[in-house]
Design a protein around this motif. Sequence first.
Motif, PDB file in Angstrom:
ATOM      1  N   ASN A 187      -1.488  -3.265  14.802  1.00 30.66           N
ATOM      2  CA  ASN A 187      -1.093  -2.092  15.486  1.00 30.66           C
ATOM      3  C   ASN A 187       0.655  -1.983  15.328  1.00 30.66           C
ATOM      4  O   ASN A 187       1.005  -2.823  15.715  1.00 30.66           O
ATOM      5  CB  ASN A 187      -1.472  -1.985  16.740  1.00 30.66           C
ATOM      6  CG  ASN A 187      -2.904  -1.872  17.200  1.00 30.66           C
ATOM      7  OD1 ASN A 187      -3.743  -0.897  17.097  1.00 30.66           O
ATOM      8  ND2 ASN A 187      -3.322  -3.023  17.841  1.00 30.66           N
ATOM      9  N   TYR A 188       0.916  -0.818  14.825  1.00 26.51           N
ATOM     10  CA  TYR A 188       2.314  -0.692  14.754  1.00 26.51           C
ATOM     11  C   TYR A 188       3.077   0.697  14.711  1.00 26.51           C
ATOM     12  O   TYR A 188       2.205   1.826  14.350  1.00 26.51           O
ATOM     13  CB  TYR A 188       2.913  -1.370  13.553  1.00 26.51           C
ATOM     14  CG  TYR A 188       2.709  -0.801  12.207  1.00 26.51           C
ATOM     15  CD1 TYR A 188       3.552   0.229  11.612  1.00 26.51           C
ATOM     16  CD2 TYR A 188       1.320  -1.133  11.626  1.00 26.51           C
ATOM     17  CE1 TYR A 188       3.036   0.977  10.437  1.00 26.51           C
ATOM     18  CE2 TYR A 188       1.146  -0.348  10.350  1.00 26.51           C
ATOM     19  CZ  TYR A 188       1.920   0.540   9.833  1.00 26.51           C
ATOM     20  OH  TYR A 188       1.722   1.176   8.735  1.00 26.51           O
ATOM     21  N   ARG A 206       9.171  -0.834  10.758  1.00 31.55           N
ATOM     22  CA  ARG A 206       7.961  -1.057  11.208  1.00 31.55           C
ATOM     23  C   ARG A 206       7.884  -2.208  12.456  1.00 31.55           C
ATOM     24  O   ARG A 206       8.546  -3.172  12.353  1.00 31.55           O
ATOM     25  CB  ARG A 206       6.583  -1.499  10.382  1.00 31.55           C
ATOM     26  CG  ARG A 206       6.453  -0.583   9.380  1.00 31.55           C
ATOM     27  CD  ARG A 206       5.329  -1.031   8.436  1.00 31.55           C
ATOM     28  NE  ARG A 206       4.772   0.005   7.356  1.00 31.55           N
ATOM     29  CZ  ARG A 206       5.117  -0.605   6.045  1.00 31.55           C
ATOM     30  NH1 ARG A 206       5.133  -2.014   5.787  1.00 31.55           N
ATOM     31  NH2 ARG A 206       4.796   0.332   5.085  1.00 31.55           N
ATOM     32  N   THR A 235       8.519  -5.114  20.420  1.00 27.16           N
ATOM     33  CA  THR A 235       7.229  -5.755  20.619  1.00 27.16           C
ATOM     34  C   THR A 235       7.787  -7.160  21.056  1.00 27.16           C
ATOM     35  O   THR A 235       8.745  -7.777  20.175  1.00 27.16           O
ATOM     36  CB  THR A 235       6.443  -5.878  19.473  1.00 27.16           C
ATOM     37  OG1 THR A 235       6.017  -4.716  19.187  1.00 27.16           O
ATOM     38  CG2 THR A 235       5.271  -6.772  19.551  1.00 27.16           C
ATOM     39  N   ALA A 282       3.928  -4.814  23.301  1.00 27.82           N
ATOM     40  CA  ALA A 282       4.542  -3.492  22.750  1.00 27.82           C
ATOM     41  C   ALA A 282       5.224  -2.412  23.806  1.00 27.82           C
ATOM     42  O   ALA A 282       4.455  -2.454  24.655  1.00 27.82           O
ATOM     43  CB  ALA A 282       3.782  -2.868  21.520  1.00 27.82           C
ATOM     44  N   SER A 342       2.440   6.288  15.027  1.00 24.71           N
ATOM     45  CA  SER A 342       1.610   5.201  15.372  1.00 24.71           C
ATOM     46  C   SER A 342       0.538   4.851  14.268  1.00 24.71           C
ATOM     47  O   SER A 342       0.013   6.034  13.992  1.00 24.71           O
ATOM     48  CB  SER A 342       0.868   5.102  16.665  1.00 24.71           C
ATOM     49  OG  SER A 342       2.131   5.320  17.644  1.00 24.71           O
ATOM     50  N   GLY A 383       5.491  -3.929  15.476  1.00 23.84           N
ATOM     51  CA  GLY A 383       4.012  -4.136  16.058  1.00 23.84           C
ATOM     52  C   GLY A 383       3.209  -5.396  16.315  1.00 23.84           C
ATOM     53  O   GLY A 383       4.218  -6.386  16.259  1.00 23.84           O
ATOM     54  N   THR A 384       2.290  -5.502  16.107  1.00 27.92           N
ATOM     55  CA  THR A 384       1.347  -6.623  16.379  1.00 27.92           C
ATOM     56  C   THR A 384       0.653  -7.021  15.282  1.00 27.92           C
ATOM     57  O   THR A 384       0.075  -6.038  14.621  1.00 27.92           O
ATOM     58  CB  THR A 384       0.655  -6.776  17.557  1.00 27.92           C
ATOM     59  OG1 THR A 384      -0.322  -5.464  17.786  1.00 27.92           O
ATOM     60  CG2 THR A 384       1.326  -6.740  18.783  1.00 27.92           C
ATOM     61  N   ARG A 391      11.411   1.326  19.700  1.00 24.54           N
ATOM     62  CA  ARG A 391      10.198   0.757  20.042  1.00 24.54           C
ATOM     63  C   ARG A 391      10.330  -0.747  19.984  1.00 24.54           C
ATOM     64  O   ARG A 391      11.370  -1.308  18.904  1.00 24.54           O
ATOM     65  CB  ARG A 391       9.376   1.110  18.668  1.00 24.54           C
ATOM     66  CG  ARG A 391       7.792   0.632  18.974  1.00 24.54           C
ATOM     67  CD  ARG A 391       7.012   1.211  20.066  1.00 24.54           C
ATOM     68  NE  ARG A 391       5.794   0.821  20.171  1.00 24.54           N
ATOM     69  CZ  ARG A 391       4.709   1.243  20.988  1.00 24.54           C
ATOM     70  NH1 ARG A 391       5.123   2.192  21.981  1.00 24.54           N
ATOM     71  NH2 ARG A 391       3.384   1.072  21.106  1.00 24.54           N
TER      72      ARG A 391
END
Length: 496
Positions: free
Chosen positions: A422-423, A407, A134, A116, A439, A409-410, A132
């Motif tokens: 987490n995102y 969104r 990832t 990320a 976050s 993230g992971t 953002r």
Amino acid sequence: MNPLASSKCAGRVLMALAATTGILLIAGCGSGSPVIVKGGFSNASLKGTYSFTVKGYGLNTGTSATANFFVEGGVLTADGNGNVTSATEDRVEATASTQFFTDNVTGTYSIKKDGAGDLQFNFSGGGTEQFRITLSDTGHLYMEEDDGLGTSAGSAYLQTSTTTPSGPFVFRTHDVFVSATMGTMAISAGAVSGSYMMVQNGAAVTGSIGAGGSMTAPTGGRGTITYSVNGLTHQAEYYVVSSSKFLLLDTTTNILSIGMAEQQSNVTFSAASLSGSYAFGSSGETPSGFFVNTVGVFTTDGTANVTTANYDSVQDGSVSSNQTATGTYLIDNSLGNGSGSLTFGGFTRDIWMVSPSRAYFIALNGANVEDGTIDQQSGTFSNTSLATQAAFFMDGFDGVNFLFKDRVGTLVPSGTDSLGTNYVASFFDPNTLAGGANSNAFSGTYSVAGNGRTTTQLNGFTNNIVLYLTTTSTGYMLQADTGIDMSGAFTAQSSQ
């Protein structure tokens, strides 16, 4: 020259002027404690030239008073040390018609160990754009705009070729709230011909894209392509990913569309080509002015029957969970090699096969504009199937809070039954013209059924994120909560 009056970078200059223009930039506090992640990513993981496209909603260029849908695409070069040494970004946004902008860009980025990070474009005329991101690996990442001026989602792919594509390709494009199109392109020495199927206002139109289409040789992996659909000549920027894939951004007046083309397998398709179990995902818009998202799985017998299907869908905020169906299908090549139809769940989806393991489709579901992809499943599925940290994105509309939302993230599954995420969620309010990002981190559990349908319970967030696995590394996802129209995909990370 006043950038606020004349170039796309004007929209980015507004970030610095937010306090005086009345734009509300919200930096949300987010939710939860970070989930423990692993990974071996760093700035060195993002190195080379990448092609990208995104679709979103945000402020129009040069103003704080109006907002609308937009699409962006381009190529960027990262040096592996945190710098974007060069980039070209194209943007088309909806105004009274559409406006097309092109900007030269440099920038910076930072990547954490879990893949990320943040990516910033600095425009040549001033102003910035923040994403953002990832990474799933060094060749692919998910991205969202999260700078408060808009929200968007899409992907970037490492270029492995910069030459003019050649051969038979299947393409798919989506003109927001207007039409969905797919078809074939035969590309040879820059000449383009083929056929198409388009759905607009609930009606399907088919025909030839003409023999007069053309494709310029790319510069740095970016070129232009022209072709005809339903009597309209389209011009688009294209961004090479590889010899077998390129991305599309339509620059034709009054068209707001991105898409993709993939090289078609050199086979004559038949009913036997679509045989086995397949996962699918689709998204689009409805006549009510809202959205539809569907994910699921179906199994065919290799002759004409859909022996079983399961799917989850949200349309206009109304949820249909774990629906079951049977049906029929046909691969008759009537519109071109690989074309056919697939019927279950009360309506037909026209399909166009890229290979025996992948296809594009358009849903013939009233006046909806909905299209997506189909991928053959491989392996068997159980809770142990989800054992690898994955990158993901979700895109759509939060009808509860009336926000366009994305969104990135992971997902962090345990391989047994626990799940964390987490995102960063980016959002934009079309009524107040306010945007922002926050976050988030949540933990919970998951359960994988034998057909790959996976249910999750994320404490303090939702019990209704549904996944459909294509493999143990990839799949489609949907938030099946009333009032939430959001779907996406995930890809297991390889650098861990």
